[in-house]
Design a protein around this motif. Sequence first.
Motif, PDB file in Angstrom:
ATOM      1  N   ASP A   8      -7.284   9.881  11.084  1.00  0.00           N
ATOM      2  CA  ASP A   8      -6.100   9.025  11.002  1.00  0.00           C
ATOM      3  C   ASP A   8      -6.150   8.258   9.686  1.00  0.00           C
ATOM      4  O   ASP A   8      -7.190   7.746   9.295  1.00  0.00           O
ATOM      5  CB  ASP A   8      -6.076   8.042  12.165  1.00  0.00           C
ATOM      6  CG  ASP A   8      -5.814   8.732  13.482  1.00  0.00           C
ATOM      7  OD1 ASP A   8      -5.177   9.803  13.482  1.00  0.00           O
ATOM      8  OD2 ASP A   8      -6.244   8.193  14.517  1.00  0.00           O
ATOM      9  N   ARG A   9      -5.006   8.170   9.034  1.00  0.00           N
ATOM     10  CA  ARG A   9      -4.945   7.424   7.770  1.00  0.00           C
ATOM     11  C   ARG A   9      -4.929   5.936   8.069  1.00  0.00           C
ATOM     12  O   ARG A   9      -3.931   5.402   8.532  1.00  0.00           O
ATOM     13  CB  ARG A   9      -3.726   7.828   6.964  1.00  0.00           C
ATOM     14  CG  ARG A   9      -3.859   9.202   6.391  1.00  0.00           C
ATOM     15  CD  ARG A   9      -2.644   9.537   5.553  1.00  0.00           C
ATOM     16  NE  ARG A   9      -2.818  10.840   4.980  1.00  0.00           N
ATOM     17  CZ  ARG A   9      -2.912  11.069   3.680  1.00  0.00           C
ATOM     18  NH1 ARG A   9      -2.834  10.083   2.826  1.00  0.00           N
ATOM     19  NH2 ARG A   9      -3.080  12.285   3.236  1.00  0.00           N
TER      20      ARG A   9
ATOM     21  N   CYS B 210     -12.764   6.281   2.472  1.00  0.00           N
ATOM     22  CA  CYS B 210     -14.050   6.200   1.768  1.00  0.00           C
ATOM     23  C   CYS B 210     -14.111   5.015   0.811  1.00  0.00           C
ATOM     24  O   CYS B 210     -15.191   4.616   0.391  1.00  0.00           O
ATOM     25  CB  CYS B 210     -14.333   7.501   1.034  1.00  0.00           C
ATOM     26  SG  CYS B 210     -13.237   7.835  -0.357  1.00  0.00           S
ATOM     27  N   TRP B 211     -12.972   4.436   0.436  1.00  0.00           N
ATOM     28  CA  TRP B 211     -12.939   3.321  -0.514  1.00  0.00           C
ATOM     29  C   TRP B 211     -13.053   1.966   0.162  1.00  0.00           C
ATOM     30  O   TRP B 211     -13.181   0.953  -0.502  1.00  0.00           O
ATOM     31  CB  TRP B 211     -11.648   3.348  -1.333  1.00  0.00           C
ATOM     32  CG  TRP B 211     -11.457   4.599  -2.105  1.00  0.00           C
ATOM     33  CD1 TRP B 211     -10.512   5.553  -1.892  1.00  0.00           C
ATOM     34  CD2 TRP B 211     -12.226   5.049  -3.221  1.00  0.00           C
ATOM     35  NE1 TRP B 211     -10.652   6.560  -2.801  1.00  0.00           N
ATOM     36  CE2 TRP B 211     -11.703   6.270  -3.629  1.00  0.00           C
ATOM     37  CE3 TRP B 211     -13.318   4.521  -3.903  1.00  0.00           C
ATOM     38  CZ2 TRP B 211     -12.217   6.985  -4.692  1.00  0.00           C
ATOM     39  CZ3 TRP B 211     -13.833   5.241  -4.970  1.00  0.00           C
ATOM     40  CH2 TRP B 211     -13.287   6.452  -5.355  1.00  0.00           C
TER      41      TRP B 211
ATOM     42  N   CYS C 101     -12.148  -0.835  -2.471  1.00  0.00           N
ATOM     43  CA  CYS C 101     -12.871  -0.698  -3.741  1.00  0.00           C
ATOM     44  C   CYS C 101     -12.372   0.479  -4.570  1.00  0.00           C
ATOM     45  O   CYS C 101     -13.095   0.990  -5.424  1.00  0.00           O
ATOM     46  CB  CYS C 101     -14.359  -0.552  -3.465  1.00  0.00           C
ATOM     47  SG  CYS C 101     -15.062  -1.963  -2.623  1.00  0.00           S
ATOM     48  N   VAL C 102     -11.141   0.918  -4.323  1.00  0.00           N
ATOM     49  CA  VAL C 102     -10.618   2.052  -5.074  1.00  0.00           C
ATOM     50  C   VAL C 102     -10.405   1.688  -6.544  1.00  0.00           C
ATOM     51  O   VAL C 102     -10.596   2.509  -7.425  1.00  0.00           O
ATOM     52  CB  VAL C 102      -9.322   2.609  -4.439  1.00  0.00           C
ATOM     53  CG1 VAL C 102      -8.166   1.652  -4.599  1.00  0.00           C
ATOM     54  CG2 VAL C 102      -8.969   3.967  -5.030  1.00  0.00           C
ATOM     55  N   ASP C 103     -10.033   0.465  -6.816  1.00  0.00           N
ATOM     56  CA  ASP C 103      -9.838  -0.007  -8.190  1.00  0.00           C
ATOM     57  C   ASP C 103     -10.925  -1.010  -8.540  1.00  0.00           C
ATOM     58  O   ASP C 103     -11.512  -1.621  -7.650  1.00  0.00           O
ATOM     59  CB  ASP C 103      -8.470  -0.688  -8.332  1.00  0.00           C
ATOM     60  CG  ASP C 103      -7.325   0.303  -8.226  1.00  0.00           C
ATOM     61  OD1 ASP C 103      -7.468   1.431  -8.749  1.00  0.00           O
ATOM     62  OD2 ASP C 103      -6.292  -0.049  -7.631  1.00  0.00           O
TER      63      ASP C 103
ATOM     64  N   CYS D 100      -3.136   3.042   2.115  1.00  0.00           N
ATOM     65  CA  CYS D 100      -2.301   3.156   0.918  1.00  0.00           C
ATOM     66  C   CYS D 100      -2.311   4.602   0.426  1.00  0.00           C
ATOM     67  O   CYS D 100      -2.912   5.475   1.040  1.00  0.00           O
ATOM     68  CB  CYS D 100      -2.805   2.210  -0.171  1.00  0.00           C
ATOM     69  SG  CYS D 100      -4.384   2.698  -0.881  1.00  0.00           S
ATOM     70  N   ALA D 101      -1.697   4.838  -0.711  1.00  0.00           N
ATOM     71  CA  ALA D 101      -1.605   6.188  -1.271  1.00  0.00           C
ATOM     72  C   ALA D 101      -2.938   6.696  -1.798  1.00  0.00           C
ATOM     73  O   ALA D 101      -3.098   7.892  -2.031  1.00  0.00           O
ATOM     74  CB  ALA D 101      -0.562   6.216  -2.385  1.00  0.00           C
ATOM     75  N   GLU D 102      -3.924   5.827  -1.968  1.00  0.00           N
ATOM     76  CA  GLU D 102      -5.233   6.230  -2.479  1.00  0.00           C
ATOM     77  C   GLU D 102      -6.199   6.628  -1.363  1.00  0.00           C
ATOM     78  O   GLU D 102      -7.361   6.917  -1.619  1.00  0.00           O
ATOM     79  CB  GLU D 102      -5.855   5.088  -3.288  1.00  0.00           C
ATOM     80  CG  GLU D 102      -5.036   4.664  -4.479  1.00  0.00           C
ATOM     81  CD  GLU D 102      -4.954   5.732  -5.558  1.00  0.00           C
ATOM     82  OE1 GLU D 102      -5.868   6.577  -5.633  1.00  0.00           O
ATOM     83  OE2 GLU D 102      -3.978   5.722  -6.304  1.00  0.00           O
TER      84      GLU D 102
END
Length: 93
Positions: free
Chosen positions: A3-4, A10-11, A36-38, A63-65
């Motif tokens: 599920d999203r 993973c971030w 922590c994607v950015d 989110c989209a990431e």
Amino acid sequence: MADRACATCCWWQRAGSRVAAAAIDPEAKPDIGVCCVDPPRLMSVSPFWSEGIFPATHASRFCAEWQPHDDPGGGGETKPVPDNVVSFDRSAA
């Protein structure tokens, strides 16, 4: 497919500290974490000091990431290694 949601991304770090230099946040709630994607953004905490801050998010958001935790490639190269490539052995160094 998972599920999203931030909780399956993973971030996302559950109970992660918003301050980039800290490991965990003892005050964090179990459904709040950090993304922590950015890289962390600099935020002024005083006229003379800034800290890197990750955005806090709820476990049910996404989110989209979004990326799943599992990596089918094992985190490494998925292509076969050619015969003319010699792998580096750390013990030889």
